[in-house]
Design an enzyme around this catalytic site. Structure first.
Site, PDB file in Angstrom:
ATOM      1  N   VAL A 124      75.819  24.239   5.260  1.00  0.00           N
ATOM      2  CA  VAL A 124      76.201  23.515   6.329  1.00  0.00           C
ATOM      3  C   VAL A 124      76.831  24.814   7.280  1.00  0.00           C
ATOM      4  O   VAL A 124      77.510  25.743   6.822  1.00  0.00           O
ATOM      5  CB  VAL A 124      77.448  22.488   6.081  1.00  0.00           C
ATOM      6  CG1 VAL A 124      77.862  21.848   7.440  1.00  0.00           C
ATOM      7  CG2 VAL A 124      76.834  21.427   5.058  1.00  0.00           C
ATOM      8  N   GLU A 126      79.426  26.048   9.315  1.00  0.00           N
ATOM      9  CA  GLU A 126      80.933  25.470   9.671  1.00  0.00           C
ATOM     10  C   GLU A 126      81.075  26.350  10.830  1.00  0.00           C
ATOM     11  O   GLU A 126      80.527  26.979  11.503  1.00  0.00           O
ATOM     12  CB  GLU A 126      81.839  26.202   8.473  1.00  0.00           C
ATOM     13  CG  GLU A 126      81.918  27.657   8.357  1.00  0.00           C
ATOM     14  CD  GLU A 126      80.645  28.266   7.615  1.00  0.00           C
ATOM     15  OE1 GLU A 126      79.815  27.462   7.221  1.00  0.00           O
ATOM     16  OE2 GLU A 126      80.854  29.371   7.088  1.00  0.00           O
ATOM     17  N   ASN A 149      60.039  34.154   6.737  1.00  0.00           N
ATOM     18  CA  ASN A 149      59.432  33.110   7.012  1.00  0.00           C
ATOM     19  C   ASN A 149      57.786  33.219   6.548  1.00  0.00           C
ATOM     20  O   ASN A 149      56.886  33.448   7.293  1.00  0.00           O
ATOM     21  CB  ASN A 149      59.532  32.659   8.516  1.00  0.00           C
ATOM     22  CG  ASN A 149      58.972  31.280   8.636  1.00  0.00           C
ATOM     23  OD1 ASN A 149      58.505  30.299   7.593  1.00  0.00           O
ATOM     24  ND2 ASN A 149      58.759  30.878   9.996  1.00  0.00           N
ATOM     25  N   ASP A 351      46.624  39.633 -13.025  1.00  0.00           N
ATOM     26  CA  ASP A 351      46.748  41.110 -12.203  1.00  0.00           C
ATOM     27  C   ASP A 351      46.736  40.978 -10.878  1.00  0.00           C
ATOM     28  O   ASP A 351      47.409  42.062 -10.238  1.00  0.00           O
ATOM     29  CB  ASP A 351      45.439  41.975 -12.978  1.00  0.00           C
ATOM     30  CG  ASP A 351      45.594  42.238 -14.372  1.00  0.00           C
ATOM     31  OD1 ASP A 351      46.925  42.485 -14.969  1.00  0.00           O
ATOM     32  OD2 ASP A 351      44.495  42.755 -15.048  1.00  0.00           O
ATOM     33  N   GLU A 412      56.489  42.839 -15.076  1.00  0.00           N
ATOM     34  CA  GLU A 412      57.182  41.471 -15.697  1.00  0.00           C
ATOM     35  C   GLU A 412      58.585  41.475 -15.390  1.00  0.00           C
ATOM     36  O   GLU A 412      59.144  42.447 -14.770  1.00  0.00           O
ATOM     37  CB  GLU A 412      56.824  41.680 -17.280  1.00  0.00           C
ATOM     38  CG  GLU A 412      55.400  41.755 -17.694  1.00  0.00           C
ATOM     39  CD  GLU A 412      54.427  40.301 -17.094  1.00  0.00           C
ATOM     40  OE1 GLU A 412      55.314  39.300 -17.201  1.00  0.00           O
ATOM     41  OE2 GLU A 412      53.321  40.512 -16.740  1.00  0.00           O
ATOM     42  N   HIS A 472      48.718  48.302 -19.186  1.00  0.00           N
ATOM     43  CA  HIS A 472      49.819  47.339 -18.737  1.00  0.00           C
ATOM     44  C   HIS A 472      50.648  47.079 -19.651  1.00  0.00           C
ATOM     45  O   HIS A 472      50.401  46.969 -20.778  1.00  0.00           O
ATOM     46  CB  HIS A 472      49.025  46.114 -18.213  1.00  0.00           C
ATOM     47  CG  HIS A 472      47.977  45.896 -17.434  1.00  0.00           C
ATOM     48  ND1 HIS A 472      46.936  45.118 -16.688  1.00  0.00           N
ATOM     49  CD2 HIS A 472      47.662  47.137 -16.338  1.00  0.00           C
ATOM     50  CE1 HIS A 472      46.244  45.399 -16.049  1.00  0.00           C
ATOM     51  NE2 HIS A 472      46.620  46.731 -15.594  1.00  0.00           N
ATOM     52  N   ASP A 474      52.005  44.288 -20.353  1.00  0.00           N
ATOM     53  CA  ASP A 474      51.762  43.113 -21.213  1.00  0.00           C
ATOM     54  C   ASP A 474      50.967  43.280 -22.512  1.00  0.00           C
ATOM     55  O   ASP A 474      50.699  42.319 -23.073  1.00  0.00           O
ATOM     56  CB  ASP A 474      51.379  41.786 -20.434  1.00  0.00           C
ATOM     57  CG  ASP A 474      49.948  41.813 -19.851  1.00  0.00           C
ATOM     58  OD1 ASP A 474      49.228  43.111 -19.878  1.00  0.00           O
ATOM     59  OD2 ASP A 474      49.382  41.082 -19.087  1.00  0.00           O
ATOM     60  N   CYS A 647      46.347  38.205 -19.512  1.00  0.00           N
ATOM     61  CA  CYS A 647      45.882  38.942 -18.438  1.00  0.00           C
ATOM     62  C   CYS A 647      45.017  37.924 -17.673  1.00  0.00           C
ATOM     63  O   CYS A 647      44.848  37.858 -16.464  1.00  0.00           O
ATOM     64  CB  CYS A 647      44.671  39.821 -19.026  1.00  0.00           C
ATOM     65  SG  CYS A 647      45.638  41.032 -20.047  1.00  0.00           S
TER      66      CYS A 647
END
Lengths: 665, 665
Positions: A124, A126, A149, A351, A412, A472, A474, A647
């Protein structure tokens, strides 16, 4: 601090003054006094308060006060005027015999002006928050927030809303931060006075301001009621003063994300200008300012629940797709399939992009970070994901700077951690790079690294992933939720654990058990053969040493104990051309985590009593944490192409309950 | 935090390990144990310390310890080895009946390694400061400092030393920060181990590293002993390990000043690399790092004593030059005259450059900031000032972005102030710009503003100077030292004070007294005529309102009271083409301050009893502060060309006693 303004007052003259409630006018009494003045007295309307040094008004009579060298008359008023010049103050000057030498008259018009934002972050706007002009992190902090935006209100002819300087739909307003100009005073300001809103050239790179304009007689508001007000072409513009007690709404739109050269802080100023003459610029006699911080892009770890799962459909992955579909459905989540005409055979949807979100007290939405990888999935994030309340951001790198390490299987984020007393309630970002000591290593491109580091709220850590052919992180690590300890476990691929498992099999008489049984175009190999392969052992010793290096770093930088880490049996082999590692059998840590359900590459390990010992081991490791393992056959369509389930999938997750502005930085 | 390293140990093998004193080795006992192991015991050389969870060594016998799921053996050593592999540790594994199943042997080589800097800022490189890797402001703070090596050791073929990647003279070393690599250990490291120093690509834009190399048999050291070691082309390089207790000196050279995209923090890393095999990069098993902050450029206010005074000699300023010479000599300072063949008629030596300095615990020197103004004095800072222990910095702007506001008469610095409890012990930088609300105003160019703001230690304030035709803040303000209050007074030009003085003259019957008497090519004008000129009054009312605006801002931003400000009688007139102000008579505040001696433009004001009332007023205002006024005739050669004494001079001053790194930021 109170804004003081020096006011020139000459004897023998009537001076009209516009005063802003909350400020102070200072009159140097000597400056404007007739020569030989030694005393003065002051009389004022009841709503005008004054003092000279320690002397305050004496009602009902004029008591002459000695003029000293530094006699300054301070004037304040406590409320707005109903009409122009409705308040008066007069100064009488006397000589040493207290004979009047002259007087000066002030006609005062008081106005109330405040540029207001949601500085206390409760959603709000104020009124006149004393801290609205500065930023403080933390739950007791202050400072308004603006979102980039970066979504697109339209679903056709898409581009991020930041790229157009008009509002195309009213729904766009909720992606912006409301800013209210509150004024109170007479029907109009004295001639020539005006209100101006202004931003600096630098800040204009970060925001745009739209203004609400009412048109009388129109029943409904349209986008035409929200014209552009300030941007990099219009840094300063007059705001019409409306009279009485009024509120004018403005909408502030963030244009760029935090980056190496942008700390995200933006100031918007509102000034009351006094006319001097036609030929010179008006003088600002009062300035108010508000500060916004651009919200950072935030990543979501495996410990947050999924919203949507993404996979690609290709000509050769129907089996995988079927199994993933079942797994996602069983787990109770939504699956989105990227069709082949979009992915053009590029199945590595992990990826191409990373899901994150931006958050403010008034609005939040997901934002996809598009990798500069740009293979055949390159259009997916923009053309398929960008849309209403779904943002998009990317960083453009030179082609020659982009390597496999720029794929976001190499990006990650950890679950929340505390490290040596420092809290990371949003976790820490993890990327993979080459050793800084190595020459010729691959790296994640600088523009993406700069972007990640600039977000600040998930302080990144650079791991060592260049030892892997694909490179990578992962491929050797993931996080799974846990009911105890820190709320998660770090899973690390472990050749040592695999060798230990296989040696145990051999010892128990299962040395002839075969890997890769039942697979087309794949020769089987026995446990004995694997254990007898000294080259493979050497390659895995190296892989283990690389993983251990990362393990030590992760323990240090995430504050983990050995008990927070689970070693998962994974073997690697080395590509002889590049001398870099790839998974020997489907890489168990390269999984998809959907709540308590793990979708794990089916390892096709050696079987004992008809059951795959790798699957059994994995289940045994995970079940203690209340996690359910589903093994998905990705062998032909992913593993053989140097990737696995993780992946080939991507997950948009729920956002953190924790609000980033409550971080203690 | 202690650096822990995961160490792989296999039973049945001897493992050679290099250990760095101060770190910890962690062995997962389960990983390398023979199958069916249930117990283990550990035996080690006396200098090897170990523990397993809470179990510490029992001397003289081997007591088997239960192997649990997370049995981790921690190993430390307290001093460097004398020889390779001179320490041992053995692990015995047992089955459930405590029958030995196998053992693992470690041969340990301990080394001490520390990369050291002057992190406690006392001018000496201490050993292994625990805070050497981070920065903390303030007297109890830490973090090493590096200077931008922006002077030039050579006096011919000049360019800043930063622009060459070699050391041309040994004297250059003292402009750099010493960094010492201290190592202790056996005569050589085990085969394949090496030390590497490395920096990131980003940090390499900020520094270079040179290394000292001894050549045996040479009696004296030359620049050849200090080859380039690291820069943006060589981010990583091996450091030869020398054996025994050794120190190797490195010299760190700062290359760029703080700016919008550079926060001045630089990290240098030293890693010990372990060989794996020929085909893969060595693994860093230990890393040390040190941090440097690049010293900011600091300006010197009028309250600091002069070192040198600079003026130009031109074909038409011999009278001025003579008077300045006498004034400077009388004040006891050194005068340097820029000859006409250098200045080519450009007399505005204040505007071409600003003197400042850079400071560190080991070295400090003056640095001239060269303005992008670039009129005919443009070569002076580089060709005449840059030299040994005299640095040079500039910012390059697009020609069309440069205006009169880029002259450094528009760049000043306040004496030390305290504002609402916040200390500015180095004062605050002041520049002049247009009102942000004005369209088409002139401004100081962005690259210079970015540079000034980035220095951080003298947080700048933007005043309003665009109301002046020339547009420099030194046309309406200066600071003079004072024995009381805050140690200084702010002098502000005051048309009101001038009118008050002239009205007093008129009232006392001196209305016919003349300004500009005795000047060639200058008509006189009487006090009455001035007071009767309503246009002039209006122009001065405007000038006063502009000065008052700055007065209010300066009071707020420097924490000043009215008593800290002295109004100096100065009249302005408006240039009809530009509607901007210039001094009506020589501008009394545009002075040169040399300690307690003020060199003030001779105002040629009206005379009473043979004495100029403006001079008398000025003396009266200044003498109370113990300041001596010398009036210098700059009328023809400066005032008529829109400048005065200050514009035509420049002063290099002593540096602050206060050290910038002691700021509480």
């Amino acid at each position: 601090m109170i804004q003081s303004r020096t006011l020139r007052v000459d004897y023998g003259k009537m001076t009209r003054v516009v005063y802003v409630v909350g400020t102070e006018l200072n009159v140097d009494l000597n400056r404007g006094a007739p020569p030989s003045s030694k005393f003065c007295s002051v009389k004022a309307s009841p709503n005008v308060h004054w003092s000279i040094g320690s002397v305050s008004p004496k009602p009902f009579h004029l008591c002459p006060i000695s003029l000293t060298e530094n006699s300054v008359l301070s004037i304040t008023m406590s409320s707005a005027s109903e009409e122009e010049n409705d308040s008066k103050l007069s100064i009488w000057y006397y000589n040493e015999n207290k004979v009047k030498l002259g007087d000066a008259i002030l006609h005062l018009t008081a106005v109330e002006i405040s540029l207001d934002v949601d500085a206390d972050r409760d959603g709000v706007v104020e009124k006149n928050n004393p801290n609205k002009g500065s930023w403080k992190w933390g739950p007791g902090g202050h400072g308004a927030i603006v979102l980039v935006n970066c979504d697109c209100e339209r679903t056709y002819w898409k581009k991020p809303d930041t790229e157009q300087n008009f509002i195309s739909k009213l729904s766009d307003l909720k992606d912006m931060s409301l800013m209210v100009l509150r004024t109170k005073g007479p029907a109009k300001l004295p001639d020539g006075y005006k209100l101006t809103m202004h931003i600096s050239q630098g800040d204009a790179e970060g925001i745009r301001v739209y203004r609400f304009e009412k048109e009388v007689g129109k029943p409904n508001y349209t986008v035409d009621n929200y014209p552009l007000f300030l941007d990099s072409r219009y840094l300063s513009k007059q705001v019409t003063y409306l009279g009485g007690a009024r509120e004018v709404n403005f909408y502030v739109e963030g244009l760029r994300f935090l980056d190496k050269d942008f700390n995200g802080l933006i100031t918007i100023n509102l000034s009351l200008l006094e006319p001097i003459s036609k030929s010179v610029p008006e003088t600002p006699i009062f300035s108010d300012k508000v500060l916004f911080r651009v919200a950072p892009w935030i990543m979501t770890p495996n410990t947050l629940l999924p919203e949507e799962v993404f996979v690609c459909s290709t000509s050769d992955n129907s089996k995988f797709l079927e199994e993933i579909k079942n797994f996602v459905a069983k787990s109770g989540y939504k699956l989105k399939i990227c069709q082949e005409y979009v992915n053009r055979g590029d199945r590595w949807i992990q990826d191409e992009m990373e899901f994150g979100y931006i958050d403010s007290p008034h609005q939040q939405f997901p934002v996809v970070l598009d990798s500069p990888r740009d293979r055949k999935l390159m259009d997916f994030p923009f053309y398929e994901l960008l849309g209403p309340d779904f943002g998009y951001v990317t960083r453009v790198a030179e082609r020659q700077d982009v390597s496999s390490l720029d794929s976001f299987g190499n990006l990650e984020v950890s679950p929340p951690v505390t490290v040596n007393g420092k809290n990371y309630p949003l976790g820490r970002i993890l990327i993979g790079v080459a050793f800084p000591t190595a020459t010729g290593g691959r790296n994640m491109t600088k523009v993406v690294q700069d972007f990640l580091w600039a977000q600040k709220v998930q302080d990144p850590i650079a791991l060592f992933s260049d030892w892997l052919r694909v490179g990578h992180i992962d491929e050797f690590m993931t996080f799974v939720p846990a009911p105890d300890r820190k709320g998660f476990r770090l899973l690390l691929a472990s050749p040592d654990a695999a060798y230990k498992l296989f040696k145990g099999l051999q010892k128990d008489g299962h040395g002839q058990a075969k890997l890769f049984e039942g697979l087309e175009n794949q020769e089987t190999i026995t446990v004995d053969e694997i254990l007898n392969d000294e080259d493979l052992q050497a390659e895995n010793n190296y892989a283990q040493s690389c993983i251990d290096w990362n393990r030590d770093l992760l323990k240090r930088e995430l504050g983990l104990d050995d008990e927070d880490i689970i070693d998962v049996p994974v073997l690697f082999k080395t590509d002889p051309r590049q001398n870099r590692a790839e998974a020997y059998y489907p890489d168990l840590v390269n999984m998809i985590v959907l709540g308590k359900n793990l979708g794990i590459p089916k390892p096709f390990g050696p079987k004992v009593n008809g059951r795959c010992v790798l699957e059994a081991e994995m289940c045994s490791l995970m079940e203690g944490l209340g996690l359910s393992c589903t093994f998905i056959d990705d062998f032909a369509s992913y593993h053989k192409k140097l990737g696995e389930v993780h992946c080939g999938s991507n997950v948009r997750r729920e956002v953190f309950d924790f609000k980033w502005w409550n971080l203690e930085m």
